[in-house]
Design an enzyme around this catalytic site. Sequence first.
Site, PDB file in Angstrom:
ATOM      1  N   CYS A 112       0.961  -1.294  -0.037  1.00 17.72           N
ATOM      2  CA  CYS A 112       0.111  -0.008   0.000  1.00 17.72           C
ATOM      3  C   CYS A 112       0.886   1.398  -0.056  1.00 17.72           C
ATOM      4  O   CYS A 112       1.455   1.477   0.977  1.00 17.72           O
ATOM      5  CB  CYS A 112      -0.869  -0.065   1.241  1.00 17.72           C
ATOM      6  SG  CYS A 112      -1.834   1.545   1.462  1.00 17.72           S
ATOM      7  N   CYS A 114      -4.861   5.701  -4.845  1.00 15.09           N
ATOM      8  CA  CYS A 114      -4.137   4.799  -4.469  1.00 15.09           C
ATOM      9  C   CYS A 114      -2.629   4.882  -5.043  1.00 15.09           C
ATOM     10  O   CYS A 114      -2.174   4.857  -6.238  1.00 15.09           O
ATOM     11  CB  CYS A 114      -5.061   3.633  -5.603  1.00 15.09           C
ATOM     12  SG  CYS A 114      -4.043   1.968  -5.185  1.00 15.09           S
TER      13      CYS A 114
END
Length: 344
Positions: free
Chosen positions: A94, A248
């Site tokens: 992430c 993202c």
Amino acid sequence: MKITWYFFAKMRVKQMKLLKVHGSGNDFYMLDAQTLERQLTETEIRQLAVNICDRKNGLLDGADGLLWVDRADHVGPIGRMRVINADGSEASMCGNGLRCVARYLAQQNQTQSFAVQTMEADLPVAKMPNLAPDVATYQAHIAPVSFKAADLKMHVNHEAETLVDQAIDELDSDLKFTAVAVPNPHLIAFVDQATLESDQLGELGRYLNDGQNPIFPDGVNVSFVRVLGKNEIFVRTFERGVGYTDACGTAMSASSLVSVLLHADQVTNNTEITVKNPGGMVKTKVHHQVAGGEDYIDLIGNATFVRTVELSLADALEHQFENTVVVETGEQTAYEAFVQSLTK
Ligand SMILES: N[C@H](CCC[C@H](N)C(=O)O)C(=O)O
């Protein structure tokens, strides 16, 4: 007397302290596992993520996921990050979350440049000059990179080895796609403004993450990209395990790499790229086959700590959120001023 007993009982139970953080609007609850009163089972970790992240009935405004911070299990990195999506699924990486974990560990350990253990690699991170006043800014090294279908758990075009700027026979779409793992899986298409703003991205994202489709049985993060100009792109993402997010980090990194590969006239290798997204902006720098080395991307952006939220672990596991203590940091105001400045 009853009231006194109640507060004594509350005081006695060690409260769990969550930090609400975000990178470019992609928000998470961060939890330092070493502060917990006891170890959690894998099932409890996932249940905790699902309970607190729920946008409708979760903890305050919910979140895109849970960043689980723990001690590294080998020498080298000063900590470990696990990423649990809002649906309870675990991802290998992430980018936005790693910047926030980097800031937390930097402050905990009084250091500014180190490595963080992630599922597939120990990744270098570093404190960077603020993108704007009071907008804490960190860099994360995004790697490893792979275009192999096996690494993406992808089945397209009769088991093709890779998918680079090609249509997908098994999809009812005239778009051309590129698939790349960084190391979590990303499917990227360059589109015009009208398509970028449509729900075509959501239609694709929902189908490819339905758990039934034969193309990405494990799901995939889907992004639409528009090249805005010289070394400037816009990325909108439908995330696996979450849905639409404001940004993202791994998708913006992967999209930067694919932009360098397919739009080299506009987006340059080894050069700072401005990546705009619905939640704000980050910078990336693509390192594609520099001196024959492995590809990697530098991802530079905010690591905003919005508030602390204290509640008992038992309450959180039982989806009970009435008894919480919330303290705002005040940083969100500075972040919103930064986003405002982007439109000027
Ligand atoms: N949903 C992603 C994980 C979170 C990635 C994203 N939030 C980022 O900043 O990279 C996946 O299942 O691969």
